[in-house]
Design an enzyme around this catalytic site. Structure first.
Site, PDB file in Angstrom:
ATOM      1  N   LEU A 180      41.379  49.007  36.853  1.00  0.00           N
ATOM      2  CA  LEU A 180      40.909  49.530  38.174  1.00  0.00           C
ATOM      3  C   LEU A 180      41.798  49.035  39.248  1.00  0.00           C
ATOM      4  O   LEU A 180      41.864  47.515  39.451  1.00  0.00           O
ATOM      5  CB  LEU A 180      39.635  49.533  38.484  1.00  0.00           C
ATOM      6  CG  LEU A 180      39.295  50.273  39.777  1.00  0.00           C
ATOM      7  CD1 LEU A 180      39.247  51.618  39.322  1.00  0.00           C
ATOM      8  CD2 LEU A 180      37.603  49.925  40.015  1.00  0.00           C
TER       9      LEU A 180
ATOM     10  N   TYR B 167      32.915  57.427  40.694  1.00  0.00           N
ATOM     11  CA  TYR B 167      31.965  56.828  41.867  1.00  0.00           C
ATOM     12  C   TYR B 167      32.813  56.005  42.717  1.00  0.00           C
ATOM     13  O   TYR B 167      33.849  55.543  42.324  1.00  0.00           O
ATOM     14  CB  TYR B 167      30.567  55.943  41.124  1.00  0.00           C
ATOM     15  CG  TYR B 167      31.197  54.746  40.418  1.00  0.00           C
ATOM     16  CD1 TYR B 167      32.000  54.480  39.503  1.00  0.00           C
ATOM     17  CD2 TYR B 167      30.755  53.404  41.044  1.00  0.00           C
ATOM     18  CE1 TYR B 167      32.230  53.369  38.698  1.00  0.00           C
ATOM     19  CE2 TYR B 167      31.160  52.172  40.593  1.00  0.00           C
ATOM     20  CZ  TYR B 167      31.684  52.197  39.097  1.00  0.00           C
ATOM     21  OH  TYR B 167      32.023  51.138  38.632  1.00  0.00           O
TER      22      TYR B 167
HETATM   23  N1  PLP Z   1      37.422  46.565  38.144  1.00  0.00           N
HETATM   24  C1  PLP Z   1      36.172  46.884  37.814  1.00  0.00           C
HETATM   25  C2  PLP Z   1      36.086  47.437  36.215  1.00  0.00           C
HETATM   26  C3  PLP Z   1      35.110  47.378  38.728  1.00  0.00           C
HETATM   27  O1  PLP Z   1      34.071  47.972  38.347  1.00  0.00           O
HETATM   28  C4  PLP Z   1      35.437  47.089  40.125  1.00  0.00           C
HETATM   29  C5  PLP Z   1      34.426  47.276  41.313  1.00  0.00           C
HETATM   30  O2  PLP Z   1      33.290  47.833  40.826  1.00  0.00           O
HETATM   31  C6  PLP Z   1      36.864  46.418  40.422  1.00  0.00           C
HETATM   32  C7  PLP Z   1      37.572  46.019  39.286  1.00  0.00           C
HETATM   33  C8  PLP Z   1      36.906  45.900  41.840  1.00  0.00           C
HETATM   34  O3  PLP Z   1      37.067  47.136  42.557  1.00  0.00           O
HETATM   35  P1  PLP Z   1      36.844  46.896  44.355  1.00  0.00           P
HETATM   36  O4  PLP Z   1      37.522  45.918  44.744  1.00  0.00           O
HETATM   37  O5  PLP Z   1      37.478  48.307  44.925  1.00  0.00           O
HETATM   38  O6  PLP Z   1      35.381  47.127  44.298  1.00  0.00           O
END
Ligand code: PLP
Length: 285
Positions: free
Chosen positions: A207, A33
């Site tokens: 992530l 997603y």
């Molecule tokens: N880490 C996790 C586990 C996340 O679910 C998210 C965002 O949903 C992020 C980091 C931050 O990612 P982003 O800045 O792309 O929203």
């Protein structure tokens, strides 16, 4: 106004927006997603979200469900049909529908695509940011490919609920080594007593947040010193400031970790300035 979802080629009212019982996303969490912020009707940093989507799909060997150009149209159309000016657009791609069997279905099985969009209350978000949020820490118990934005989020769900149960807004996962990995739905940052901005390198342990990537540019523009390295919970307790980043929260000051005040217990000046400047460095498309 009834909300509209895109489901496998059709824009449907929510009540009719359903997926098959043998969708692999539903049965195996076999999918990925993206969540993209919408600001003034534009998608924030969409090209980076699309690149990460393609990477996640590639890692799981799921085909791109349609061309990138078509996907971009669907995202915009879903935003438009839901009259979202400021908010979020959510995109999910699963490996598709097939008779339940763990191994991949036959080549050519069409991936399933769902897109939803919803408005956010900016004033409420600013109120939260002005107060800052509390965080708890929980043991890291996820698989070691959290660099893939997979829809399998059970540990994250349980961690977020644990935070909520304790009156906090986010949970930070902590490895057996005592180092913080990231939040249940955000990346984790601290600012040391000597003003260094510290966040874990985007290896397989976290992530690679798009907000995180853009924030690295904001730090540079503000002349802040970055230390990309893991930090311990004790370092976080003793930090001058702490904050989290995500597409839905942008930069959110953390004022308490495990019940201990961070800094003077109010949102930090640096985190607040980073939040204010963020969208000058993001791409609105
Ligand atoms: N880490 C996790 C586990 C996340 O679910 C998210 C965002 O949903 C992020 C980091 C931050 O990612 P982003 O800045 O792309 O929203």
């Amino acid at each position: 106004m009834s909300r509209i979802a895109y489901v496998n080629g059709r824009y449907l009212p929510f009540a009719e927006a359903t997926v098959h019982v043998e969708d692999r996303g539903y049965q195996f969490s076999d999918g990925v997603y993206e969540v993209c912020e919408v600001k003034g009707g534009h998608l924030v940093d969409e090209p980076m979200h699309m690149r990460r989507l393609q990477r996640s799909l590639g890692e799981l060997k799921i085909a791109m469900p349609m061309s990138l150009a078509a996907l971009r149209v669907v995202l915009r159309e879903t935003v438009r049909r839901n009259r979202v000016c400021d908010g979020l657009v959510y995109l999910q791609v699963s490996r598709g529908v097939a008779r339940r069997d763990h191994a991949f279905p036959a080549t050519g099985t069409a991936p399933s695509v769902v897109v939803t969009a919803r408005s956010a209350d900016r004033t409420a978000a600013e109120r939260v940011a002005a107060a800052g949020i509390a965080v708890i820490t929980v043991p890291e118990n996820r698989w070691d490919r959290v660099d893939i934005k997979a829809i399998a989020l059970l540990p994250n769900v349980l961690a977020k609920q644990a935070a909520k149960d304790q009156g906090a807004k986010e949970a930070w996962f902590v490895g057996k080594d005592g180092y913080v990995t990231e939040g249940s739905s955000s990346n984790a940052w601290i600012i040391s007593r000597d003003g260094k901005v510290i966040t874990r390198p985007a290896d397989h342990g976290i992530l690679r947040g798009i907000t995180r990537t853009v924030l690295l540019k904001v730090l540079k523009s503000q002349g802040l010193e970055l230390e990309e390295r893991p930090f311990t919970v004790e370092e976080a307790y003793a930090a001058r400031e702490a904050f989290v980043t995500s597409a839905s929260q942008v930069v959110m000051p953390v004022v308490q970790i495990d019940g201990r005040p961070i800094g003077n217990g109010a949102p930090g000046l640096v985190a607040t300035a980073l939040r204010q400047d963020f969208h000058q460095h993001s791409e609105l498309v």
